[in-house]
Design a protein around this motif. Sequence first.
Motif, short mmCIF file in Angstrom:
data_model
loop_
_atom_site.label_atom_id
_atom_site.label_comp_id
_atom_site.label_asym_id
_atom_site.label_seq_id
_atom_site.Cartn_x
_atom_site.Cartn_y
_atom_site.Cartn_z
N VAL A 1 24.10 13.62 63.31
CA VAL A 1 25.07 13.03 62.38
C VAL A 1 26.47 13.42 62.86
O VAL A 1 26.82 14.61 62.87
N TRP A 2 27.23 12.42 63.28
CA TRP A 2 28.62 12.66 63.71
C TRP A 2 29.48 12.68 62.45
O TRP A 2 29.49 11.73 61.67
N CYS A 3 30.17 13.79 62.24
CA CYS A 3 30.89 14.01 60.98
C CYS A 3 32.36 14.33 61.21
O CYS A 3 32.74 14.90 62.24
N THR A 4 33.15 14.00 60.23
CA THR A 4 34.50 14.53 60.13
C THR A 4 34.60 15.20 58.77
O THR A 4 33.98 14.76 57.80
N GLY A 5 35.32 16.32 58.73
CA GLY A 5 35.38 17.08 57.49
C GLY A 5 36.79 17.51 57.14
O GLY A 5 37.67 17.61 58.01
N LEU A 6 37.01 17.75 55.86
CA LEU A 6 38.28 18.26 55.35
C LEU A 6 38.02 19.63 54.74
O LEU A 6 37.11 19.78 53.91
N TYR A 7 38.81 20.62 55.13
CA TYR A 7 38.62 21.98 54.64
C TYR A 7 39.98 22.61 54.34
O TYR A 7 40.94 22.40 55.09
N GLY A 8 40.04 23.40 53.28
CA GLY A 8 41.24 24.17 53.00
C GLY A 8 41.57 24.21 51.52
O GLY A 8 40.84 23.67 50.68
N LEU A 9 42.68 24.84 51.23
CA LEU A 9 43.17 24.96 49.85
C LEU A 9 44.40 24.08 49.67
O LEU A 9 45.36 24.17 50.43
N THR B 1 29.24 17.50 65.28
CA THR B 1 27.96 16.80 65.22
C THR B 1 26.92 17.74 64.66
O THR B 1 26.69 18.83 65.20
N LEU B 2 26.30 17.33 63.55
CA LEU B 2 25.26 18.11 62.90
C LEU B 2 23.89 17.52 63.29
O LEU B 2 23.64 16.35 63.04
N THR B 3 23.07 18.32 63.90
CA THR B 3 21.72 17.89 64.25
C THR B 3 20.76 18.37 63.15
O THR B 3 20.65 19.58 62.91
N VAL B 4 20.11 17.43 62.50
CA VAL B 4 19.23 17.71 61.36
C VAL B 4 17.79 17.44 61.77
O VAL B 4 17.46 16.35 62.22
N THR B 5 16.94 18.46 61.62
CA THR B 5 15.51 18.30 61.86
C THR B 5 14.80 18.21 60.52
O THR B 5 15.03 19.05 59.64
N MET B 6 13.96 17.19 60.36
CA MET B 6 13.30 16.96 59.07
C MET B 6 11.82 16.70 59.26
O MET B 6 11.38 16.27 60.33
N ARG B 7 11.07 16.93 58.17
CA ARG B 7 9.62 16.68 58.16
C ARG B 7 9.29 15.75 57.01
O ARG B 7 9.89 15.83 55.93
N TRP B 8 8.36 14.83 57.27
CA TRP B 8 7.89 13.94 56.21
C TRP B 8 6.86 14.69 55.37
O TRP B 8 5.82 15.13 55.85
N THR B 9 7.16 14.86 54.08
CA THR B 9 6.30 15.67 53.20
C THR B 9 5.22 14.85 52.52
O THR B 9 4.39 15.40 51.80
N GLY B 10 5.24 13.55 52.72
CA GLY B 10 4.31 12.66 52.02
C GLY B 10 5.01 11.80 51.01
O GLY B 10 4.50 10.75 50.60
N SER B 11 6.23 12.22 50.61
CA SER B 11 6.98 11.43 49.65
C SER B 11 8.48 11.39 49.98
O SER B 11 9.22 10.62 49.36
N ASP B 12 8.93 12.19 50.94
CA ASP B 12 10.35 12.24 51.26
C ASP B 12 10.56 12.97 52.58
O ASP B 12 9.67 13.68 53.08
N TRP B 13 11.76 12.77 53.16
CA TRP B 13 12.18 13.53 54.33
C TRP B 13 12.87 14.81 53.84
O TRP B 13 13.78 14.75 53.02
N LYS B 14 12.44 15.98 54.36
CA LYS B 14 13.02 17.24 53.95
C LYS B 14 13.45 18.07 55.16
O LYS B 14 12.82 18.03 56.22
N LEU B 15 14.51 18.82 54.97
CA LEU B 15 15.14 19.59 56.04
C LEU B 15 14.28 20.78 56.45
O LEU B 15 13.78 21.53 55.60
N THR B 16 14.11 20.95 57.77
CA THR B 16 13.42 22.13 58.29
C THR B 16 14.31 22.97 59.19
O THR B 16 14.06 24.17 59.36
N ASP B 17 15.34 22.36 59.79
CA ASP B 17 16.22 23.11 60.67
C ASP B 17 17.51 22.31 60.87
O ASP B 17 17.57 21.11 60.55
N TYR B 18 18.52 22.98 61.40
CA TYR B 18 19.79 22.30 61.68
C TYR B 18 20.52 23.07 62.77
O TYR B 18 20.26 24.26 63.02
N SER B 19 21.44 22.40 63.43
CA SER B 19 22.35 23.03 64.38
C SER B 19 23.64 22.23 64.37
O SER B 19 23.67 21.06 63.96
N ARG B 20 24.70 22.87 64.82
CA ARG B 20 26.01 22.23 64.78
C ARG B 20 26.72 22.42 66.10
O ARG B 20 26.68 23.50 66.68
#
Length: 273
Positions: free
Chosen positions: A198-206, A221-240
Amino acid sequence: MPLSDDQPHTRTRLPVAEQTAPAAGRQARPLRTLLTILGVVTLLVIAVAIANRDKALPGRTPAATSGDQARGGTAPAADRTAATGQQPVTTTTNGIGTGYPHTDQGAQSAAANYAVALGSTDMFRPDTRHTILATVADPTSLSTLQTRLDQAFSPEMVTRFGLDAQGRAPKGQTFVSRIVPVGTHTTNGADTATKVDVWCTGLYGLAGEDSTNPVSQDWYTLTVTMRWTGSDWKLTDYSRAAGPAPLPGDQQAATAKEIADAVQQFGGFRYAR
């Protein structure tokens, strides 16, 4: 009667046009050949132009489907984030979209929305961070992810953003942490597990008059690893990973009040591939 040698001779000179007439006749054939070749080349150029025009017309080149990609087909880069017409999920859990379809498009939609949740202001507070993880994480990976993210959002890190240890902003200031997915791309898809960039742009600060940590922009770029649980995609790991980041535009920065007002007035989106 033959002329004697002492008689004057008469020499006739033909006009130049008459002398060169046979040469002109010999040149006619090469000229016709040249014109014929030019005519054939012209027809070929016209035919190629018509063929290219037909390929460029809408509907002439079918886009590769997710099934084509699974079989090894490669879609044009611009089509990877093109709208598919599928509606965003309508079900939510703790304010986060859930119930994504068991398709590549569903996985990309889940990854985009999970990226938004993982980059929100709620991640800076322990209680709301745990709620987010309980919503998006695979049950088998929840404990590991929670420990990892509790360490990432340690009190020391949170205070670097100008917040207190509980992730609260100083009085009179608005803490901004908002993620906008720019595009998604499946890097390793399978029936029961998938990995999405997922290519992202973000805003941070006060945002505030006395802020020492003004709102700035980030690209990653956020790399999201997911597993199909039988009813939805759920997160198992990530890297940035940082970037890719474009050149900053020649644009005047908004005031702290304008940023704070914009964050409060403009809501976020729910994403669908």
